[in-house]
Structures are given as structure tokens and as C-alpha cells.
Design a protein around this motif. Sequence first.
Motif: not given
Length: 273
Positions: A56-85
Motif C-alpha cells: 500500500h503505497l502512500k504519500a511521501r513514499q518512494a517505490m522502486l519496481i525493478p525491471k522484469g518484476l511482474t506486478h499489478s497496480f490500481a487505485m485504492t478505495e479513496e480513488q485519489h493519487l497524485v505522483k511523480y513517476w
Amino acid sequence: MVLSEYISNLKIKVYGGNYTACPPSWAGSNVSLALHKLYFPLEGSAQITAGGRTYHLKARQAMLIPKGLTHSFAMTEEQHLVKYWLHFTALSDGNDLFEHFHDITVWDFNDEKDFSEICGFFRTLFLYEDAVSENEASIGNALAHQAALFSIIGILFERSGHNHMQELSMHSTKPASIVEYIENHLNEPIKVEELARLLYMHPTAFIRYFKHHFGMPPLKYIKCLRLERSKHYLETTSLPISEIAELTGFGDSSHLSRDFRSTYGISPGQARK
């Protein structure tokens, strides 16, 4: 290879990134890229799943997803996400700087000073991207862009458990020529046999070798790079989709559209909007 030589040869290449307010439809399933992904939310939250674990990625957290790693992503229930990527590669003479990052890594930036510092680097990074899209880039902001990019990566490494020279495979014989050849010929048909010849290897042995170092077979790696480059063109240029298909090696727009929708869940036209 000594540290100074490793860093002097290090090339961090950005394939996409921005400051984004994500729509409620932001989601992807079983995604695997030939690039590293970095998320840094400023507001809201997201849910990322990989290797049977949900983060569960929250504000003020940086997350690295390394290449080749199979993953899924989606919004949480609050349906709000503003990010640098950021989607990027980091290679020194063909050696991946993040070679020992096999799982998702998360860093907290709760300290106000640390948070402001890294946000400043992200702003500098994307000011340059905006200048490029407006044909207003200069040598000065290009240098500032590179400095910001290296600073972000440096901060993450300083906070990680992989910040020691002996953990980097600097003795690896994997040449940068493989990666450079693929990137320079991405708009052309690329055969495994061609890549194998660069290392004087049999194609079967080369596929095993490539998968060991890059986390995926060569043809999948090439396809991932083509999709990322096409996505970058869609978001930063007004080139026709048919021309983007030619520039990225898909050949025609129908081939690009099919693979693009299969990977991202939307059509190239929707991605441009």
C-alpha cells in the motif's frame, strides 16, 4: 572496475515520467517491463501487488519496481493519487546499477527537509522534460536535468541496503554494446541471432545468458522497450500513430495498437488523450 570509473560510465536514461494526477481508471495487471519504475506519491495512495505480496503505497513514499518484476497496480478505495513517476534504465558498461534489487523497495520521506529536497529534484527533472517538448531545452537545463536524475538515484541508494561496491557486479562481462545495439536499432527487425553474434555466442546460450542478466528473454525485452518508446512518443509528440509504429519497430499501427492495448489496457489514441 573502481568506483570512479563505474560512475563515470554510468548512463541513466529516462523513457517516461511526469507529475501526474491519476484518473480512477489507473490500473494494470501482470505488467512486466524492461525498465525500472519509480513512483513517488505526493497525495493519495495506490495498491501494488508482486510476488504474492500487496504493497500500500502512500504519500511521501518512494517505490522502486525493478525491471522484469511482474506486478499489478490500481487505485485504492479513496480513488485519489497524485505522483511523480519515472521509467528508466541505469547502466554502466552494460552492468545494471539495480542488479541486486529483485523485489519492490519502498523508502519513507516523512522528514520535511528530506521530502522537500527530493521534490525539488523531481521538479527540476520534469522542467527539462517540459522544455524538450516545447523545443526550449538548453545545455544549462540539460545539465541540471542530469544532476537531478543522479541526485534522486543517489538518495535512494544511500537509503538502501545495496550501497556497497562489492555488491555491484562490476566484474561482469556483459557489454554495453548489447543494450546500445538494441536501442539504436529499435525501429528495425532485430533477431536473436544478430545479438548472439555480438557476443560470439550460440543463440540458445545467448538467450539463457540474456535472461540471467536482464530478467527476461531478449525478444520480450525488445518488445517492452518498443512499447515504452511508443508510449513516450504518444505523450510527448504529435506524430501520427502510424509513424510512431514505424519509429518503434512495430511496422504498422494495427500491430502497435494490439500490443499496446494488451500491455497497458488502453489504445494508443487513449494514451495520447
